[in-house]
Design an enzyme around this catalytic site. Structure first.
Site, PDB file in Angstrom:
ATOM      1  N   THR A 157     -10.622  -6.941  -5.844  1.00 48.64           N
ATOM      2  CA  THR A 157     -11.881  -6.894  -6.580  1.00 48.64           C
ATOM      3  C   THR A 157     -12.513  -5.507  -6.490  1.00 48.64           C
ATOM      4  OG1 THR A 157     -12.942  -7.823  -4.602  1.00 48.64           O
ATOM      5  CG2 THR A 157     -12.432  -9.350  -6.388  1.00 48.64           C
TER       6      THR A 157
ATOM      7  N   HIS B 213       3.160   3.195  -8.890  1.00 55.80           N
ATOM      8  CA  HIS B 213       3.007   1.757  -9.150  1.00 55.80           C
ATOM      9  C   HIS B 213       4.268   1.195  -9.814  1.00 55.80           C
ATOM     10  CE1 HIS B 213      -1.064   1.921  -7.824  1.00 55.80           C
ATOM     11  NE2 HIS B 213      -1.464   2.694  -8.821  1.00 55.80           N
TER      12      HIS B 213
ATOM     13  N   ASP C 184       0.827  -1.202   0.000  1.00 57.37           N
ATOM     14  CA  ASP C 184       0.000   0.000   0.000  1.00 57.37           C
ATOM     15  C   ASP C 184       0.866   1.257   0.000  1.00 57.37           C
ATOM     16  OD1 ASP C 184      -2.321   1.445   0.016  1.00 57.37           O
ATOM     17  OD2 ASP C 184      -2.779   1.136   2.125  1.00 57.37           O
TER      18      ASP C 184
ATOM     19  N   LEU D  22      11.021 -20.698  -3.680  1.00 56.71           N
ATOM     20  CA  LEU D  22       9.973 -19.798  -3.197  1.00 56.71           C
ATOM     21  C   LEU D  22       8.795 -19.783  -4.161  1.00 56.71           C
ATOM     22  CD1 LEU D  22       8.964 -17.378  -1.375  1.00 56.71           C
ATOM     23  CD2 LEU D  22      10.178 -15.888  -2.976  1.00 56.71           C
TER      24      LEU D  22
ATOM     25  N   ASN E 103       1.499   3.330  -2.989  1.00 59.30           N
ATOM     26  CA  ASN E 103       2.106   3.753  -4.253  1.00 59.30           C
ATOM     27  C   ASN E 103       1.578   5.116  -4.713  1.00 59.30           C
ATOM     28  OD1 ASN E 103       3.511   1.336  -4.388  1.00 59.30           O
ATOM     29  ND2 ASN E 103       2.039   0.362  -5.763  1.00 59.30           N
TER      30      ASN E 103
END
Length: 256
Positions: free
Chosen positions: A82, A53, A36, A147, A38
């Site tokens: 969403t 972003h 959170d 990973l 950007n």
């Protein structure tokens, strides 16, 4: 809550935070991150939101490398919710191009690191170019066993549960599932995360202290770590800080 650390770390501070980390101690098997800040990062610099972003993509790369080197087995990054479709059209269009841009430049290195890529979320509403990039990355990395990097894209915790319950209802209606057999384990099989463990640690940047519809079922007993640092300013040292604090916590799962 930690102070905002947008400034550069000194060499001594970097050394100290890495020395605090106990490589022989408990390493979270699964780390989930709400990336959170950007937009705010860009606004502070009088830049368009999309610049934030793009800057955040560099942070993704550094944090994934740190997690891989540390021995984290799963990392889930909340890339697009969403609810994010409500944002301005140009920003949404840019965000839908980011997976393609990120993977076109980073996929080869991720493959070298033995990273496996997977998407969590509803694919129906995503543009074809976004899906194509993700499917190619999933296919090229499907045999990797390092990973596992999960991108939660067009993901919503409530939407995930609604879809899971709908599938369960269909099974019950068809007579292939006895309602008496329903328990947490059965429900978990119908979630996007059916093949991976619940997160041990959740990290959220930018000073917000909420889940924002992220992994509502899976985060039931997850340790949470919040920081004021905006995502593009988040460094591997901040990641080490979060892990160090996690290592100092006792997870009781309701016991004494």
């Amino acid at each position: 809550m930690l102070e905002h650390l947008a400034r550069k770390w000194t060499r001594k501070e970097k050394q100290n935070v890495q020395e605090e980390f106990d490589s022989s101690g408990k390493i979270p098997q699964h780390v989930a991150i709400i990336m959170d800040g950007n937009g705010r990062w860009a606004n502070q610099r009088n830049l368009p939101r999309v610049a934030g972003h793009r800057a955040g993509m560099k942070t993704v790369k550094e944090v994934v490398k740190a997690a891989d080197e540390m021995g984290v087995r799963y990392m889930t990054m909340y890339a697009f919710s969403t609810e994010n479709w409500k944002r301005p059209r140009d920003e949404v269009d840019f965000l839908m191009k980011l997976p393609q841009e990120f993977l076109s430049t980073e996929l080869d290195e991720l493959i070298e690191r033995n990273v496996r890529i997977r998407m969590l979320g509803s694919k129906g509403e995503l543009p074809s170019h976004t899906l194509k990039a993700l499917r190619e990355a999933e296919e090229k990395t499907r045999d990797n066993h390092g990973l596992q990097l999960n991108f939660a894209l067009n993901y919503g915790g409530r939407d995930e549960l609604v879809k899971a319950f709908a599938m369960i209802a269909e099974q019950v209606k068809a007579g292939t599932l006895d309602p008496k057999q329903l328990d947490e384990e059965v429900i978990s099989r119908y979630l996007y995360t059916s093949e991976i463990p619940d997160p041990d640690l959740l990290i959220r940047t930018s000073g917000e202290i909420r889940l924002s519809n992220f992994m509502l079922w899976q985060l039931a007993y997850t340790e949470m770590w919040f920081t004021d640092v905006l995502w593009p300013d988040f460094t591997r040292e901040h990641f080490y800080q979060a892990i160090v604090e996690y290592q100092g916590r006792a997870r009781r799962y309701g016991a004494v």
